[in-house]
Design a protein around this motif. Structure first.
Motif, PDB file in Angstrom:
ATOM      1  N   ASN A 107     -56.315   7.646  35.122  1.00  0.00           N
ATOM      2  CA  ASN A 107     -57.013   6.516  35.725  1.00  0.00           C
ATOM      3  C   ASN A 107     -57.388   6.883  37.156  1.00  0.00           C
ATOM      4  O   ASN A 107     -56.829   7.826  37.705  1.00  0.00           O
ATOM      5  CB  ASN A 107     -56.098   5.282  35.719  1.00  0.00           C
ATOM      6  CG  ASN A 107     -55.981   4.699  34.321  1.00  0.00           C
ATOM      7  OD1 ASN A 107     -56.979   4.386  33.693  1.00  0.00           O
ATOM      8  ND2 ASN A 107     -54.759   4.578  33.830  1.00  0.00           N
ATOM      9  N   PRO A 108     -58.296   6.167  37.771  1.00  0.00           N
ATOM     10  CA  PRO A 108     -58.946   4.946  37.311  1.00  0.00           C
ATOM     11  C   PRO A 108     -60.141   5.234  36.412  1.00  0.00           C
ATOM     12  O   PRO A 108     -60.595   6.361  36.310  1.00  0.00           O
ATOM     13  CB  PRO A 108     -59.412   4.305  38.624  1.00  0.00           C
ATOM     14  CG  PRO A 108     -59.753   5.473  39.490  1.00  0.00           C
ATOM     15  CD  PRO A 108     -58.716   6.519  39.140  1.00  0.00           C
ATOM     16  N   ASP A 110     -58.269   0.007  32.292  1.00  0.00           N
ATOM     17  CA  ASP A 110     -57.708   1.359  32.382  1.00  0.00           C
ATOM     18  C   ASP A 110     -58.258   2.235  31.269  1.00  0.00           C
ATOM     19  O   ASP A 110     -58.990   1.773  30.391  1.00  0.00           O
ATOM     20  CB  ASP A 110     -56.172   1.327  32.376  1.00  0.00           C
ATOM     21  CG  ASP A 110     -55.585   0.648  31.140  1.00  0.00           C
ATOM     22  OD1 ASP A 110     -56.145   0.799  30.026  1.00  0.00           O
ATOM     23  OD2 ASP A 110     -54.555  -0.038  31.266  1.00  0.00           O
TER      24      ASP A 110
END
Length: 192
Positions: A56-57, A177
């Motif tokens: 992530n992001p 996510d």
């Protein structure tokens, strides 16, 4: 060709970091083809594919992909288009419709690029990122994409888009996510 050279919300080569990276990649290049190769290899090899690393992001804008050094194939294609356009090379976005698994549904879009090469015209390149079973290369005049079309419901979509498809942007901008994007990959069902 002008639309394929323009900056935009998602292909934001007017962002100082993207512009600086584009200049670094072009510095000392022997030819325009060399600039294209350098940009392609940078995005393919230096920007991690979100799923391969579960990193992530979730990114969408080229500048965010560069800052976080991660992105889904779609986001990586936005960065590659931005780097190429910043260097005066017309670049667009392309999609394939592929099986999410080995065969059959569900299906999803896969994002890649088309670049204008003076000797060849539009030429597709895929900076998704290599791994076992995936070996995308910049090898004109031969296209060496990450994925081959293997069944009737899979397709190379023929369009070369100036901007990302709304369904792609929606997923990248609304899912919280990487895992959520993976559960909700964008698709473009075939008609006819």
């Amino acid at each position: 060709m002008q639309p394929y050279l323009a900056a935009s919300t998602y292909i934001d080569f007017d962002h100082p970091d993207v512009a600086a990276q584009a200049r670094r990649l072009a510095d000392g290049a022997a030819s325009r083809m060399d600039v294209v190769r350098r940009c392609f290899e940078f995005v393919r090899d230096e920007i991690r594919h979100s799923v391969d690393f579960m990193q992530n992001p979730v990114t969408c804008k080229a500048s965010d992909v560069l800052r976080h050094r991660t992105g889904y194939c779609y986001a990586k294609s936005h960065l590659l288009a931005a780097l190429l356009r910043a260097n005066g090379v017309p670049a667009g976005l392309c999609y394939q419709r592929l099986s999410v698994g080995d065969t059959g549904g569900p299906y999803c879009l896969h994002g890649l690029n088309a670049v204008w090469l003076d000797d060849l015209g539009w030429f597709r390149i895929d900076a998704r990122g290599n791994k076992p079973g995936v070996d995308a290369q910049f090898a004109p005049p031969v296209e060496r994409l990450a994925f081959a079309i293997r069944e009737p419901a899979e397709r190379d979509l023929p369009e070369i888009w100036v901007e990302p498809l709304p369904c792609v942007v929606r997923v990248l901008e609304t899912e919280p996510d990487v895992a959520a994007v993976l559960r909700n990959l964008p698709d473009a069902p075939l008609i006819g």
